[in-house]
Design an enzyme around this catalytic site. Structure first.
Site, PDB file in Angstrom:
ATOM      1  N   ASN A   8      61.434  66.759 -19.228  1.00  0.00           N
ATOM      2  CA  ASN A   8      60.522  68.177 -19.117  1.00  0.00           C
ATOM      3  C   ASN A   8      60.192  68.840 -17.444  1.00  0.00           C
ATOM      4  O   ASN A   8      59.337  68.684 -17.152  1.00  0.00           O
ATOM      5  CB  ASN A   8      59.699  68.610 -19.827  1.00  0.00           C
ATOM      6  CG  ASN A   8      59.219  69.901 -20.072  1.00  0.00           C
ATOM      7  OD1 ASN A   8      59.535  70.453 -19.272  1.00  0.00           O
ATOM      8  ND2 ASN A   8      58.066  69.513 -20.855  1.00  0.00           N
ATOM      9  N   LYS A  10      59.015  71.588 -16.699  1.00  0.00           N
ATOM     10  CA  LYS A  10      58.123  72.805 -16.671  1.00  0.00           C
ATOM     11  C   LYS A  10      58.428  73.593 -15.807  1.00  0.00           C
ATOM     12  O   LYS A  10      58.976  73.517 -14.908  1.00  0.00           O
ATOM     13  CB  LYS A  10      57.035  71.904 -16.654  1.00  0.00           C
ATOM     14  CG  LYS A  10      56.405  70.814 -17.386  1.00  0.00           C
ATOM     15  CD  LYS A  10      54.556  70.331 -17.370  1.00  0.00           C
ATOM     16  CE  LYS A  10      54.435  69.402 -18.580  1.00  0.00           C
ATOM     17  NZ  LYS A  10      53.633  69.057 -18.699  1.00  0.00           N
ATOM     18  N   HIS A  92      56.066  73.365 -27.551  1.00  0.00           N
ATOM     19  CA  HIS A  92      54.913  72.369 -26.203  1.00  0.00           C
ATOM     20  C   HIS A  92      53.792  72.952 -25.885  1.00  0.00           C
ATOM     21  O   HIS A  92      53.515  74.669 -26.617  1.00  0.00           O
ATOM     22  CB  HIS A  92      55.430  72.527 -25.004  1.00  0.00           C
ATOM     23  CG  HIS A  92      55.317  71.535 -24.273  1.00  0.00           C
ATOM     24  ND1 HIS A  92      54.211  71.797 -23.571  1.00  0.00           N
ATOM     25  CD2 HIS A  92      55.679  70.229 -23.663  1.00  0.00           C
ATOM     26  CE1 HIS A  92      54.254  70.895 -22.377  1.00  0.00           C
ATOM     27  NE2 HIS A  92      54.230  69.648 -22.722  1.00  0.00           N
ATOM     28  N   GLU A  94      51.908  73.582 -23.898  1.00  0.00           N
ATOM     29  CA  GLU A  94      51.289  74.795 -22.958  1.00  0.00           C
ATOM     30  C   GLU A  94      51.807  76.205 -22.845  1.00  0.00           C
ATOM     31  O   GLU A  94      51.213  76.759 -22.842  1.00  0.00           O
ATOM     32  CB  GLU A  94      51.662  74.551 -21.475  1.00  0.00           C
ATOM     33  CG  GLU A  94      51.409  73.453 -21.099  1.00  0.00           C
ATOM     34  CD  GLU A  94      52.552  72.048 -20.285  1.00  0.00           C
ATOM     35  OE1 GLU A  94      53.647  72.411 -19.548  1.00  0.00           O
ATOM     36  OE2 GLU A  94      52.086  71.257 -19.721  1.00  0.00           O
ATOM     37  N   GLU A 162      53.155  64.569 -28.907  1.00  0.00           N
ATOM     38  CA  GLU A 162      52.386  65.171 -26.510  1.00  0.00           C
ATOM     39  C   GLU A 162      51.025  65.318 -27.074  1.00  0.00           C
ATOM     40  O   GLU A 162      50.702  66.598 -27.546  1.00  0.00           O
ATOM     41  CB  GLU A 162      53.416  65.658 -25.787  1.00  0.00           C
ATOM     42  CG  GLU A 162      54.604  65.751 -26.328  1.00  0.00           C
ATOM     43  CD  GLU A 162      55.057  66.404 -24.726  1.00  0.00           C
ATOM     44  OE1 GLU A 162      55.847  65.887 -23.818  1.00  0.00           O
ATOM     45  OE2 GLU A 162      54.908  67.681 -24.925  1.00  0.00           O
ATOM     46  N   GLY A 168      49.806  64.960 -18.160  1.00  0.00           N
ATOM     47  CA  GLY A 168      49.235  65.745 -16.411  1.00  0.00           C
ATOM     48  C   GLY A 168      48.314  64.714 -17.117  1.00  0.00           C
ATOM     49  O   GLY A 168      47.603  65.057 -15.425  1.00  0.00           O
ATOM     50  N   SER A 207      51.938  61.379 -19.921  1.00  0.00           N
ATOM     51  CA  SER A 207      51.777  60.237 -18.991  1.00  0.00           C
ATOM     52  C   SER A 207      52.629  59.232 -19.232  1.00  0.00           C
ATOM     53  O   SER A 207      51.511  57.721 -18.860  1.00  0.00           O
ATOM     54  CB  SER A 207      49.943  60.181 -19.077  1.00  0.00           C
ATOM     55  OG  SER A 207      49.608  61.164 -18.017  1.00  0.00           O
TER      56      SER A 207
HETATM   57  P1  13P Z   1      53.530  64.182 -18.619  1.00  0.00           P
HETATM   58  O1  13P Z   1      54.599  63.349 -18.209  1.00  0.00           O
HETATM   59  O2  13P Z   1      53.648  65.312 -16.682  1.00  0.00           O
HETATM   60  O3  13P Z   1      52.105  63.883 -18.711  1.00  0.00           O
HETATM   61  O4  13P Z   1      53.229  65.853 -19.383  1.00  0.00           O
HETATM   62  C1  13P Z   1      53.948  65.091 -20.247  1.00  0.00           C
HETATM   63  C2  13P Z   1      55.074  66.643 -21.210  1.00  0.00           C
HETATM   64  O5  13P Z   1      54.116  67.760 -21.091  1.00  0.00           O
HETATM   65  C3  13P Z   1      56.399  66.168 -21.436  1.00  0.00           C
HETATM   66  O6  13P Z   1      56.644  67.982 -22.018  1.00  0.00           O
END
Ligand code: 13P
Length: 247
Positions: A8, A10, A92, A94, A162, A168, A207
């Site tokens: 992803n 983003k 997601h 976010e 997640e 992150g 992560s």
């Molecule tokens: P990270 O791998 O950067 O922690 O992000 C995970 C994520 O949100 C994938 O959708």
């Protein structure tokens, strides 16, 4: 079941980033797992042209629940499919946080994705406060119940666990904690969808990096990963793909 390594991107990536996509495919032209990248919508068509005929699948990061209409700035599932996507990430954390997406909205987006022939990667996960309150299973259970429509199959639905606090941050749950949530999700899916639940891929996200991928992929009921930051670099994502292919 074919395991799935999903990236992803983003809100990252310009046309120049297609060099990473090409480098990934050059190093892993035919991996023993499915390989999916979800770049920003602006790059899907270009990525599709650049990787035509390859093993790489492409996906969107969101879609609108309606098929078309007066929804300025939104993207319909059929538009993603038309650009070359076969998957779309939905719900997601976010988007749940930044755009107030509810379980009901995510469910209606999944139905729209299916109608356009896309597989939905439906995300669930607890916040740190919810984990500290020992509410993790309650939270992911109710997100799962509310976000996954009737009719989910292994072909049209992937679930991504997640934990919000692991995204992150470089922090991950313990392997036992990941195993507990994934087993719980599988059981809930089995209670609702019967034998089909065994065909639904359960991805861990938060992560994931080359250094922890193999131990995460060794956990039962982990059928792949949804990778954020480490999916932006071909070398890192390629190492995660290789770890999954070897699991
Ligand atoms: P990270 O791998 O950067 O922690 O992000 C995970 C994520 O949100 C994938 O959708």
């Amino acid at each position: 079941m074919r395991k799935l390594a999903a990236g992803n991107w983003k809100m990252n990536g310009m046309a120049a980033s297609l060099a990473e996509v090409k480098a990934l495919l050059a190093a892993h032209p035919d991996p023993a797992c499915e390989m999916l990248l979800c770049p920003p919508a602006t790059l899907i068509a270009q990525a599709a042209w650049a990787t035509k005929g390859s093993a790489l699948k492409l996906g969107g990061q969101d879609c609108h629940p309606k098929a078309s209409g007066a929804h300025t700035g939104d993207i319909a599932a059929a538009m993603l499919a038309d650009a070359g996507a076969s998957y779309v990430i939905l719900g997601h954390s976010e988007r749940r946080a930044d755009h107030g997406e509810t379980d009901a909205l995510v469910l209606s987006k999944a139905q729209a994705a299916w109608a356009a022939g896309l597989s939905a990667v439906i995300c669930v996960g607890e916040t740190e406060a919810e984990r500290d309150d020992a509410r993790t299973l309650d939270v992911v259970g109710s997100q799962l119940a509310g976000s996954v429509p009737e009719g989910a199959t292994g072909a049209n639905t992937v679930i991504a666990y997640e934990p919000v606090w692991a995204i992150g941050t470089g922090r991950t749950p313990t392997l036992a904690e990941i195993a507990e949530v994934h087993a719980f999700l599988r059981n809930r899916l089995a209670a609702r969808f019967g034998e089909e639940a065994a065909e639904m891929r359960l991805l861990y996200g938060g992560s994931v990096k080359p250094s922890n991928a193999a131990e995460i992929f060794a956990i039962g009921d982990v059928d792949g990963a949804l990778v954020g930051g480490a999916s932006l670099k071909a070398a890192d994502f390629g190492a995660i793909v290789a770890a999954l292919a070897a699991a």
